[in-house]
Scaffold this motif. Structure first.
Motif, PDB file in Angstrom:
ATOM      1  N   ILE A  40       0.824  -1.214   0.000  1.00  0.00           N
ATOM      2  CA  ILE A  40       0.000   0.000   0.000  1.00  0.00           C
ATOM      3  C   ILE A  40       0.854   1.258   0.000  1.00  0.00           C
ATOM      4  O   ILE A  40       0.595   2.214  -0.755  1.00  0.00           O
ATOM      5  CB  ILE A  40      -0.935  -0.002   1.230  1.00  0.00           C
ATOM      6  N   THR A  41       1.903   1.315   0.828  1.00  0.00           N
ATOM      7  CA  THR A  41       2.664   2.556   1.008  1.00  0.00           C
ATOM      8  C   THR A  41       3.659   2.825  -0.102  1.00  0.00           C
ATOM      9  O   THR A  41       3.851   3.990  -0.514  1.00  0.00           O
ATOM     10  CB  THR A  41       3.413   2.515   2.339  1.00  0.00           C
ATOM     11  N   VAL A  42       4.353   1.820  -0.610  1.00  0.00           N
ATOM     12  CA  VAL A  42       5.404   2.056  -1.606  1.00  0.00           C
ATOM     13  C   VAL A  42       4.841   2.662  -2.900  1.00  0.00           C
ATOM     14  O   VAL A  42       5.362   3.663  -3.410  1.00  0.00           O
ATOM     15  CB  VAL A  42       6.190   0.761  -1.883  1.00  0.00           C
ATOM     16  N   PRO A  43       3.786   2.070  -3.490  1.00  0.00           N
ATOM     17  CA  PRO A  43       3.240   2.737  -4.717  1.00  0.00           C
ATOM     18  C   PRO A  43       2.783   4.156  -4.452  1.00  0.00           C
ATOM     19  O   PRO A  43       2.950   5.053  -5.295  1.00  0.00           O
ATOM     20  CB  PRO A  43       2.056   1.840  -5.084  1.00  0.00           C
ATOM     21  N   THR A  44       2.210   4.396  -3.281  1.00  0.00           N
ATOM     22  CA  THR A  44       1.744   5.744  -2.956  1.00  0.00           C
ATOM     23  C   THR A  44       2.907   6.723  -2.918  1.00  0.00           C
ATOM     24  O   THR A  44       2.830   7.829  -3.464  1.00  0.00           O
ATOM     25  CB  THR A  44       1.025   5.737  -1.606  1.00  0.00           C
ATOM     26  N   ILE A  45       4.018   6.327  -2.281  1.00  0.00           N
ATOM     27  CA  ILE A  45       5.179   7.211  -2.156  1.00  0.00           C
ATOM     28  C   ILE A  45       5.835   7.452  -3.511  1.00  0.00           C
ATOM     29  O   ILE A  45       6.191   8.586  -3.868  1.00  0.00           O
ATOM     30  CB  ILE A  45       6.189   6.616  -1.170  1.00  0.00           C
TER      31      ILE A  45
END
Length: 465
Positions: free
Chosen positions: A47-52
């Motif tokens: 969830i967090t890596v693509p968002t960042i």
């Protein structure tokens, strides 16, 4: 993971050594031990890596536009040192807690072991007390059997009956010896054993001890030799009965484990060069029997140590002998060769009694013609009967009166005069000690000065007139 995240997010740098040295071992450890945690981590990263990356969320310098050329090694070094310190602190805390847990666990186990030791000690004391009590109780009927056997042997019988009486006498003597061994062993363990010292004729005592087993050795077809190497002092000071017991134990063992050949008892010694009034007695008892194995030899003087072929021993004879010699400041050792024989060596210091220091012995009258008025007191009717018959055999002109407890004896003494009173110690209604004290307190001088002997019914046969 902290190193990698710090370096990548803040500086846009990728440290391969960080991944190899830290990320892979930690991830493997987590995968092996925490399956659910791995699942949650994967979901979080997904969830967090693509968002960042794609939305430049949180405003980080992901492209390295501003900080790409910045020297970050000093900061990374400090960060590394801080992380190592934190790691060491955490490790030290974990180790300290582990050591604390181990110490607490050891203390708990020590408490359990101490409680178990106390319980085992109480159990051992109870077991030995049980043996002592049972041995005492066994001796009561056994003494009666032995006494009746002695009385019957004094009468005329056929050869067959004499042989049966001899067998019964031998068996009762053997059983009595076993019971005595248990009692002696218990006393030695409890530290309650005491020696009875007196002056005695050493030559006569040693000869008597040796001859007591001569018949048994001859019946087995063994050569039984007594050798006196040098002159012994006439009178010495020691516990004659216990020295006799040690010799009998060794001779009995030698006869039991020797099927053919000879048994030899060699007696010698020398005067102490530092003390002319002390004689160092040496006794060697050798046999040509089965010998002692090395395994048994290492524990020979321990309790219950015996061979599988032993049919008459409970393994206490040598233990008791060593305990007695230790009390008398003596020593015992052995040499043995399997299937060739065994030799036991005894070293015992004995004080010498000079002839001019001996008190003149009072002339003794013929007891068979002595007239005595005797009172015997015991709550065991069989013991009374046996003792009465033995006294009548020895003192034919004497009068014997019986009583069954101390109070009855006291009432009889108030009405009659007695020359000798034989009193049991443990009795109902009134014990022997209390009765003796009352008799000593009587106003009549003749009664309170009569020869009053309190005795234990388990050992009254040891007393002689």
């Amino acid at each position: 993971m902290a190193y990698f995240t710090y370096a990548y997010i803040l500086y846009g740098k990728f440290f391969n050594f960080t991944v190899l040295l830290y990320i892979i071992p930690v991830v493997l450890l987590i995968i092996i031990r925490y399956h659910k945690l791995v699942l949650y981590a994967i979901l979080y990263i997904a969830i967090t890596v693509p968002t960042i990356i794609y939305f430049d969320y949180f405003g980080y310098d992901l492209g390295g536009i501003y900080n790409y050329d910045r020297d970050i090694y000093n900061e990374f070094f400090y960060f590394t040192v801080i992380m190592i310190m934190i790691y060491l602190i955490v490790l030290l805390t974990a180790r300290t807690n582990l050591v604390k847990y181990i110490i607490e666990d050891l203390k708990a186990k020590n408490i359990e072991l101490e409680e178990s030791r106390i319980k085992l000690k109480k159990l051992q004391i109870n077991k030995e007390s049980f043996f002592a009590i049972m041995s005492h109780e066994i001796r009561t009927p056994l003494n009666a059997i032995k006494g009746i056997s002695d009385i019957l042997k004094s009468n005329d019988h056929t050869d067959e009956n004499k042989h049966l009486l001899e067998l019964m006498d031998y068996s009762s003597n053997h059983l009595l010896a076993l019971v005595n061994n248990i009692l002696d062993f218990t006393k030695l363990n409890d530290g309650a054993f005491s020696l009875q010292y007196s002056s005695f004729d050493l030559n006569s005592a040693l000869n008597s001890s040796f001859r007591m087993n001569e018949r048994l050795a001859v019946e087995k077809g063994l050569v039984f030799n007594f050798v006196l190497k040098n002159t012994l002092p006439n009178k010495v000071y020691g516990d004659k009965n216990r020295i006799n017991q040690i010799i009998l134990n060794l001779l009995n063992n030698a006869i039991e484990h020797t099927e053919e050949g000879e048994i030899e008892m060699i007696v010698g010694g020398k005067y102490n060069p530092n003390d002319e009034q002390e004689f160092n007695l040496t006794i060697q008892i050798s046999d040509t029997g089965s010998g002692i194995s090395k395994e048994l030899g290492t524990r020979l003087f321990q309790k219950y140590a015996t061979t599988n072929s032993s049919t008459h021993s409970v393994g206490l004879g040598l233990t008791i002998s060593k305990g007695l010699l230790d009390l008398m400041h003596g020593q015992i050792r052995f040499e043995s060769e399997p299937n060739k024989g065994t030799s036991f060596f005894i070293d015992l210091p004995l004080p010498i009694i000079a002839e001019n220091e001996l008190e003149s012995e009072n002339s003794q009258s013929d007891f068979k013609l002595t007239t005595l008025n005797i009172l015997i007191v015991d709550d065991n009717k069989i013991n009374l009967m046996v003792l009465e018959k033995q006294l009548k055999n020895k003192l034919k002109n004497s009068t014997i009166t019986s009583a069954y407890n101390g109070l009855e004896a006291l009432n009889i003494v108030k009405e009659n005069d007695f020359d000798l009173i034989l009193m049991d110690v443990l009795m109902p209604v009134m014990d022997g000690i209390t009765a003796t004290q009352h008799i000593r307190g009587l106003d009549n001088t003749n009664k309170k000065n009569s020869s009053n002997h309190s005795f234990d019914r388990k050992c009254w046969r040891k007393r002689t007139l």
